[in-house]
Design an enzyme around this catalytic site. Structure first.
Site, mmCIF file in Angstrom:
data_model
loop_
_atom_site.group_PDB
_atom_site.id
_atom_site.type_symbol
_atom_site.label_atom_id
_atom_site.label_comp_id
_atom_site.label_asym_id
_atom_site.label_seq_id
_atom_site.Cartn_x
_atom_site.Cartn_y
_atom_site.Cartn_z
ATOM 1 N N PHE A 66 40.637 69.351 22.265
ATOM 2 C CA PHE A 66 42.047 69.470 21.893
ATOM 3 C C PHE A 66 42.663 70.735 22.478
ATOM 4 O O PHE A 66 43.833 70.748 22.868
ATOM 5 C CB PHE A 66 42.196 69.456 20.363
ATOM 6 C CG PHE A 66 43.606 69.231 19.907
ATOM 7 C CD1 PHE A 66 44.169 67.963 19.945
ATOM 8 C CD2 PHE A 66 44.366 70.279 19.435
ATOM 9 C CE1 PHE A 66 45.466 67.745 19.520
ATOM 10 C CE2 PHE A 66 45.671 70.072 19.013
ATOM 11 C CZ PHE A 66 46.226 68.804 19.058
ATOM 12 N N CYS A 89 34.765 66.337 26.617
ATOM 13 C CA CYS A 89 33.996 65.148 26.248
ATOM 14 C C CYS A 89 34.122 64.936 24.744
ATOM 15 O O CYS A 89 33.776 65.816 23.958
ATOM 16 C CB CYS A 89 32.528 65.339 26.632
ATOM 17 S SG CYS A 89 31.463 63.989 26.078
ATOM 18 N N VAL A 90 34.622 63.765 24.376
ATOM 19 C CA VAL A 90 34.730 63.387 22.972
ATOM 20 C C VAL A 90 33.909 62.117 22.782
ATOM 21 O O VAL A 90 34.065 61.153 23.538
ATOM 22 C CB VAL A 90 36.206 63.139 22.568
ATOM 23 C CG1 VAL A 90 36.309 62.851 21.079
ATOM 24 C CG2 VAL A 90 37.075 64.323 22.934
ATOM 25 N N VAL A 91 33.036 62.141 21.801
ATOM 26 C CA VAL A 91 32.184 60.987 21.501
ATOM 27 C C VAL A 91 32.584 60.442 20.142
ATOM 28 O O VAL A 91 32.713 61.194 19.172
ATOM 29 C CB VAL A 91 30.685 61.384 21.517
ATOM 30 C CG1 VAL A 91 29.809 60.177 21.175
ATOM 31 C CG2 VAL A 91 30.299 61.951 22.880
ATOM 32 N N ASP A 94 32.213 58.629 13.043
ATOM 33 C CA ASP A 94 32.467 57.738 11.912
ATOM 34 C C ASP A 94 33.870 57.864 11.340
ATOM 35 O O ASP A 94 34.221 57.136 10.420
ATOM 36 C CB ASP A 94 31.455 58.027 10.793
ATOM 37 C CG ASP A 94 30.036 57.713 11.225
ATOM 38 O OD1 ASP A 94 29.850 56.795 12.044
ATOM 39 O OD2 ASP A 94 29.114 58.402 10.740
ATOM 40 N N THR A 95 34.669 58.789 11.842
ATOM 41 C CA THR A 95 36.006 59.012 11.297
ATOM 42 C C THR A 95 37.046 58.832 12.403
ATOM 43 O O THR A 95 36.710 58.791 13.589
ATOM 44 C CB THR A 95 36.139 60.441 10.724
ATOM 45 O OG1 THR A 95 36.094 61.378 11.802
ATOM 46 C CG2 THR A 95 35.020 60.739 9.728
ATOM 47 N N HIS A 97 38.885 60.941 13.626
ATOM 48 C CA HIS A 97 39.042 62.199 14.364
ATOM 49 C C HIS A 97 39.026 61.956 15.882
ATOM 50 O O HIS A 97 39.831 62.525 16.625
ATOM 51 C CB HIS A 97 37.917 63.165 13.958
ATOM 52 C CG HIS A 97 38.026 64.513 14.572
ATOM 53 N ND1 HIS A 97 37.220 64.919 15.609
ATOM 54 C CD2 HIS A 97 38.841 65.554 14.287
ATOM 55 C CE1 HIS A 97 37.533 66.157 15.937
ATOM 56 N NE2 HIS A 97 38.508 66.568 15.161
#
Length: 174
Positions: A66, A89-91, A94-95, A97
């Site tokens: 971000f 890198c965003v993986v 469970d939310t 986000h």
């Protein structure tokens, strides 16, 4: 084209202009550093392989993806770079986000391209699994950092060529 059908490190070297006289800022997220570090290394090596001088490549880090928007904005505003590459890198977890970070970062980087005169290259991996990220950071699908570097060089060249047309004082036709 889907990445599954295209190796991110494959490009026609003859189609890439020399980066010898170009300067590049690279802002890299520290989050998922194993992946972002590999992407950054790929970008730096590809820039150098295409003529960029080491002293004309500045790498800085930010805590997360971000924050790439702020980091890239500051690089653009500095006036020191012909192009800025944003690497993160965003993986998926469970939310929601993941969705918020990906959307906000993507929108922020896109706005920089609209509002400023320096190309900002999108190097944010948005993957469902860490395995997918690793495959795109030097694994079986190549390195997205290579692709970002080639894109940065080509966009700097694009801007320069457009400037040549403008100074030639004849109507632009596309």
């Amino acid at each position: 084209m889907a990445t599954a059908f295209h190796n991110l490190s494959d490009y026609n070297a003859e189609s890439v202009p020399s980066a010898e006289a170009m300067s590049f800022g690279i802002v890299v997220s520290e989050w998922n550093s194993k992946v972002t570090g590999a992407l950054m290394e790929g970008a730096v090596e590809t820039l150098k392989k295409n003529g960029a001088k080491a002293e004309n490549i500045k790498v800085m880090t930010v805590p997360g993806s971000f924050e790439l928007v702020f980091g890239a904005t500051q690089m653009v505003k500095s006036g020191c770079f012909d192009a800025v590459i944003a690497i993160g890198c965003v993986v998926r977890g469970d939310t929601p986000h993941f969705d918020y970070i990906c959307e906000g970062t993507t929108e922020g980087l896109a706005l920089l391209n609209k509002d400023f005169d320096v190309p900002v290259i999108y190097g944010l991996l948005t993957c469902n699994t860490m395995e997918q990220a690793e495959m795109r950071a030097g694994g079986s699908l190549g390195n997205k950092g290579d692709e970002c570097a080639v894109t940065a060089i080509k966009m700097v060249d694009y801007k320069a060529r457009l400037g040549e047309y403008k100074s030639a004082k004849f109507p632009l036709t596309f």
